[in-house]
Design a protein around this motif. Structure first.
Motif, PDB file in Angstrom:
ATOM      1  N   TYR A 459       0.817  -1.098   0.135  1.00  0.00           N
ATOM      2  CA  TYR A 459       0.138   0.055  -0.153  1.00  0.00           C
ATOM      3  C   TYR A 459       0.837   1.203  -0.019  1.00  0.00           C
ATOM      4  CZ  TYR A 459      -3.749   3.276   1.224  1.00  0.00           C
ATOM      5  OH  TYR A 459      -4.677   4.159   1.339  1.00  0.00           O
ATOM      6  N   ASP A 460       1.353   1.712  -1.082  1.00  0.00           N
ATOM      7  CA  ASP A 460       2.056   2.769  -1.277  1.00  0.00           C
ATOM      8  C   ASP A 460       1.343   3.906  -1.378  1.00  0.00           C
ATOM      9  OD1 ASP A 460       4.291   1.038  -1.284  1.00  0.00           O
ATOM     10  OD2 ASP A 460       4.542   1.101  -3.403  1.00  0.00           O
ATOM     11  N   ALA A 461       0.168   4.092  -1.299  1.00  0.00           N
ATOM     12  CA  ALA A 461      -0.496   5.295  -1.515  1.00  0.00           C
ATOM     13  C   ALA A 461      -0.284   6.506  -0.372  1.00  0.00           C
ATOM     14  CB  ALA A 461      -2.105   5.057  -1.374  1.00  0.00           C
ATOM     15  N   TRP A 462       0.216   6.137   0.679  1.00  0.00           N
ATOM     16  CA  TRP A 462       0.585   6.960   1.759  1.00  0.00           C
ATOM     17  C   TRP A 462       1.776   7.888   1.327  1.00  0.00           C
ATOM     18  CZ3 TRP A 462       5.226   6.173   4.588  1.00  0.00           C
ATOM     19  CH2 TRP A 462       5.664   5.148   4.531  1.00  0.00           C
ATOM     20  N   LEU A 463       2.603   7.426   0.329  1.00  0.00           N
ATOM     21  CA  LEU A 463       3.701   8.400   0.047  1.00  0.00           C
ATOM     22  C   LEU A 463       3.500   9.301  -1.162  1.00  0.00           C
ATOM     23  CD1 LEU A 463       5.597   5.258   0.463  1.00  0.00           C
ATOM     24  CD2 LEU A 463       6.632   7.511   1.100  1.00  0.00           C
ATOM     25  N   PRO A 469       6.946   4.913  -5.682  1.00  0.00           N
ATOM     26  CA  PRO A 469       6.421   3.721  -5.915  1.00  0.00           C
ATOM     27  C   PRO A 469       7.507   3.116  -7.258  1.00  0.00           C
ATOM     28  CG  PRO A 469       4.703   5.337  -5.902  1.00  0.00           C
ATOM     29  CD  PRO A 469       5.919   6.155  -5.657  1.00  0.00           C
ATOM     30  N   HIS A 470       7.980   3.846  -7.903  1.00  0.00           N
ATOM     31  CA  HIS A 470       8.841   3.500  -8.916  1.00  0.00           C
ATOM     32  C   HIS A 470      10.035   2.649  -8.170  1.00  0.00           C
ATOM     33  CE1 HIS A 470       6.713   5.694 -12.133  1.00  0.00           C
ATOM     34  NE2 HIS A 470       6.494   6.605 -11.351  1.00  0.00           N
ATOM     35  N   ILE A 495       2.753   0.902  -8.007  1.00  0.00           N
ATOM     36  CA  ILE A 495       2.703   0.329  -9.244  1.00  0.00           C
ATOM     37  C   ILE A 495       2.670  -1.410  -9.139  1.00  0.00           C
ATOM     38  CG2 ILE A 495       4.016  -0.230 -11.265  1.00  0.00           C
ATOM     39  CD1 ILE A 495       5.405   2.606 -10.741  1.00  0.00           C
ATOM     40  N   SER A 496       1.339  -1.871  -9.749  1.00  0.00           N
ATOM     41  CA  SER A 496       1.190  -3.260  -9.672  1.00  0.00           C
ATOM     42  C   SER A 496       2.116  -3.820 -10.829  1.00  0.00           C
ATOM     43  CB  SER A 496      -0.304  -3.669  -9.646  1.00  0.00           C
ATOM     44  OG  SER A 496      -0.867  -3.185  -8.690  1.00  0.00           O
TER      45      SER A 496
END
Length: 872
Positions: A459-463, A469-470, A495-496
């Protein structure tokens, strides 16, 4: 200083053979003074313009890290991006070099990890100035390794002259490798999507690529400096190093190409599984709004997207949801729709969520968990995340400073205790939750349990919409490249991605988009050296660099650097032999721990290879290696063969022993060598012996026996029983005992013949013998089944063994046998097993048993009788 003045200064420096950098007053800048071997490549630097140029050059190389890493990924700049910084650092030394390198490291971390600011400001509710301070503090702390490198760069130039690029590459790699980082981004990672070169990481890890990247930069700069001073880039040192760099590049590309072909062949014959990745694009704010509409609204978003994927692409084996997708375990009533969904479509769902432990004393532990839901609606064992993200999932030092728990945005999770491996009909997989996918040792631990698929839920949304994410995806992808196992990655906002066993990202979603991605993943598991041994390559350079530093700073007092004036006194040489006995006595406990971690043969191979490399390096620095190689061939071959036979025989005897009791028995037979040394000294060295020598040998051997057994024989029947047991063990497995006897014979012969050949000379061949022994053990290693687990503690123990009981002790023994009283030293050698046991008892606070006191008396008495029974 104007441009013409700078050119004139450079030309003047090139003509001055005795110039080196010195520092004047604080306001005078850099000046030039006399007598330095490294002045030719330096330029004078005065005035603010030169200082600004140096600062800017360091900042350019620091900021270039952002360009070579994702999302830009300009990997083709890697041979050049460090050149401005290296140019500036070469004009500094001492404290100024350290601070210059530190500035470069701070710029690199601040520009590369800028996403710490919006994260701390938005989700930890820190004021913007404080959030910026967090980023700067991180850069100051973790960028200091570049300062250490810069400080050492001056000494590298001073001691290695034109060969500084090679040593500088090792120095940078070691400094970068040893620096703990929350988020690992080594220089070599820039090539993570270039498998025809990067797959060498499956052998040497990312440090094996980093060392080449730094080598290229330093070598190009050295060639440019050579051209500026002598109008040629073809000097012999540069050509030699260029040949080494080219050989490393060819070897890397060649091995990577071979591994690529093997993976291609394996994929052609492998079964595939069809997996769907669901990306809902619900960041923190959107997720909160969805949850406000009902307790099952979030679950319905995942179910709707999954149903669409099944409708469009039949035959899906598993659907992967991101970290934290479920508000609790799948068995909870609120998640009943999930169980109904999988039962209806007969497909598995792999997802993340949060669970709580039952209350104990009114408290509950919260876990970040992952779940496997079977196609029939049943749920497999829950996996709780083992490695938590500091500041995100827990607050460091919160137990000591409880007020830290009150900071908003910081979780209070409890780590799990073990890694779960799941056996599906179409895969053997494990979960890696978020931060765990970038922990290389943890991933290796999973791969060593024969998994053939890594499932990363995050869950990278908090960044936010940053480069994180990359970068997170890139560091996760290199795990597949290093370990040879594919990975599927599901992220809430991206990113999935699908990552194959090459580490190549075969498909990925766009960040902050709602998407469902379906792909066929080949069931491939390509074993790799890195997966088995970890960062062995980097640790080898750590050991070598530590040995080099010790040699350079202690060259006047380190025994390998002593200039023997004629020869040491007999008393001093005999004292050297006693010191060697003490050092060997301290090695027993360490050797036992290393054998448990690496295996007896593997640990011995690394110890003696390291000892040999360090010793030969010291000889080369002292200019004595050629003299040693010029020694009589009969000596080098004869004594060298006996030395190698001793170490090979003893290590194999220990490695082939089938029980701890057999190890003790093999050790007893090996400890025939002190007595045999005295016996062989009679015909070889012309010693004279009395009949009482036999009594002394018998007493000493009984003392060794009592020092190594746990129980004291009470009756003659016990003694007979022990002898019969030893005989039966020998009949059943004779090879370990014969090898131990061979070791005892070889070492006793070596000690006497070595004294006969080179007594009184300054020839030092022990490092060559150690290196030959280590190489021989490495060649034998593939034929013996051993499991090795490297760690920082193991590498420290290996370093200790290589430097002290390895190199130093064998050298001291060699000096003692040549210049001291060989009879005294050989007699006292019986005390080694006793000292070993006494030290272990002292370290572990174990009371002395009766047999040890009796062993003391027998060993001392036997040594005294042997000493008075033999005369030179």
């Amino acid at each position: 200083m104007g441009g013409t003045d700078v050119a004139s200064s450079i030309a003047c420096d090139a003509r001055a053979p005795d110039l080196h950098l010195a520092f004047g007053g604080r306001r005078r800048g850099l000046t030039i003074s006399a007598s330095s071997p490294i002045a030719d490549d330096y330029v004078s630097a005065k005035g603010p313009r030169r200082v600004l140029l140096i600062i800017a050059s360091l900042a350019i190389s620091g900021a270039a890290q952002t360009v070579i890493f994702p999302p830009t990924s300009a990997w083709w700049l890697t041979p050049l991006h460090l050149i401005p910084g290296f140019w500036a650092l070469l004009q500094l030394r001492g404290g100024r070099a350290f601070f210059g390198g530190w500035w470069m490291g701070v710029v690199a971390h601040v520009t590369l990890l800028y996403w710490l600011v919006p994260t701390a400001h938005r989700f930890a509710n820190l004021p913007l100035p404080v959030a910026v301070g967090v980023l700067v503090f991180y850069g100051v702390v973790f960028g200091a390794y570049v300062g250490v490198f810069a400080w050492g760069l001056y000494f590298t130039r001073r001691h290695f002259g034109p060969y500084w690029p090679c040593v500088a590459a090792v120095l940078w790699t070691v400094c970068e490798f040893l620096t703990p980082q929350i988020f690992e981004l080594g220089q070599g990672m820039a090539f993570y999507q270039q498998p025809r070169f990067f797959l060498i990481a499956s052998v040497v890890g990312v440090p094996g690529i980093t060392i080449q990247v730094v080598f290229w930069n330093a070598l190009i700069l050295a060639a440019y400096q050579s051209w500026r001073t002598s109008k040629t880039v073809g000097s012999l040192p540069i050509l030699k190093q260029a040949a080494v760099a080219a050989a490393l590049l060819v070897a890397s590309v060649g091995y990577s190409s071979v591994r690529l072909n093997r993976i291609d062949h394996a994929e052609q014959n492998a079964e595939t599984r069809r997996i769907a990745l669901v990306q809902t694009n619900l960041d923190v704010a959107k997720r909160a709004k969805v949850n406000e509409t009902g307790p099952t609204a979030l679950l319905k978003v995942f179910l709707d997207l999954s149903a669409d994927a099944i409708a469009k692409t039949p035959g899906i084996d598993a659907i992967v949801w991101a970290e934290g997708a479920l508000p609790g375990a799948p068995q909870l009533p609120r998640n009943q729709q999930l169980l109904e969904f999988v039962a209806e479509h007969e497909t598995e769902v792999w997802t993340g969520g949060h669970t709580w432990s039952p209350k104990v004393d009114g408290k509950r532990n919260r876990f970040n968990s992952a779940f496997r839901v079977f196609g029939n609606g049943e749920v497999d064992a829950t996996y709780n995340k083992n490695i938590l993200m500091p500041f995100g999932e827990y607050m460091p030092l919160a137990d000591v400073l409880p007020f830290l728990r009150n900071i908003d945005g910081v979780g209070n999770n409890t780590p799990g205790e073990r890694l779960n491996v799941y056996d599906a009909p179409f895969a053997r997989f494990c979960f890696l939750i978020c931060y765990e996918a970038v922990q290389q040792e943890y991933v290796r631990h999973a791969v060593q349990q024969s998994v053939d698929l890594l499932v990363n839920v995050t869950y990278d949304a908090w960044l936010g919409d940053t480069s994180f994410p990359h970068q997170h995806l890139a560091v996760a992808a290199i795990q597949s490249a290093q370990c040879g196992v594919p990975m599927v990655r599901a992220a809430t906002t991206g990113i999935s991605a699908f990552i194959d066993a090459r580490g190549k990202i075969t498909a990925q979603t766009q960040p902050f988009t709602r998407a469902v991605m379906v792909g066929d993943v080949a069931r491939v598991r390509m074993p790799s050296i890195y997966a088995k041994y970890g960062d062995w390559f980097a640790w080898c350079f750590v050991v070598a660099l530590v040995g080099l530093v010790v040699a350079l700073f202690c060259r006047r007092c380190f025994p390998m650097g002593i200039r023997l004036r004629g020869q040491p006194s007999p008393v001093m040489a005999t004292a050297f032999g006693i010191l060697a006995i003490v050092l060997w006595s301290t090695s027993v406990g360490v050797t036992r721990r290393l054998a448990e971690s690496l295996g007896p043969l593997t640990s011995s191979a690394w110890i003696y290879t390291g000892s040999g490399l360090i010793g030969c390096g010291i000889l080369a620095l002292r200019g004595r290696l050629r003299r040693t190689l010029a020694a009589p061939r009969s000596y080098l071959v004869g004594c060298g063969a006996l030395f190698v036979v001793y170490l090979l025989s003893f290590c194999l005897a220990i490695g082939l022993a089938s029980s701890s009791q057999q190890v003790i028995e093999v050790g007893l037979i090996n400890y025939l060598w002190p007595g045999l040394t005295l016996v062989f000294g009679i015909p070889i060295l012309g010693h004279r012996a009395r009949p009482t020598l036999l009594l002394g040998l018998l007493l000493a051997f009984l003392g060794v026996y009592l020092a190594t057994v746990s129980e004291l024989p009470q009756t003659p029947a016990d003694v007979a029983s022990a002898g019969l047991s030893l005989w039966n063990d020998f009949i059943r497995e004779p090879l370990p005992y014969l090898l131990a006897l061979c070791a005892a014979l070889a070492w006793s012969l070596y000690s006497n013949i070595n004294q006969r050949f080179v007594a009184g000379s300054s020839i030092i061949a022990v490092p060559l013998f150690l290196l030959a022994s280590g190489v021989a053990l490495l060649l034998l290693r593939p034929f013996v089944e051993e499991t090795s687990h490297f760690s920082a503690a193991v590498m420290v123990e290996l370093s200790y063994m290589a430097l002290l009981p390895g190199l130093l002790a064998y050298y001291l023994w060699d000096v003692a046998m040549r210049f001291g009283s060989a009879i005294t030293v050989a007699s006292l050698s019986y005390l080694i097993p006793l000292f070993s046991v006494l030290l272990i008892c002292w370290w572990q606070d174990v009371p002395m048993r009766t047999s040890l006191w009796l062993a003391c008396l027998l060993l001392i008495g036997g040594a005294v009788v042997c000493r008075v029974s033999v005369k030179a």
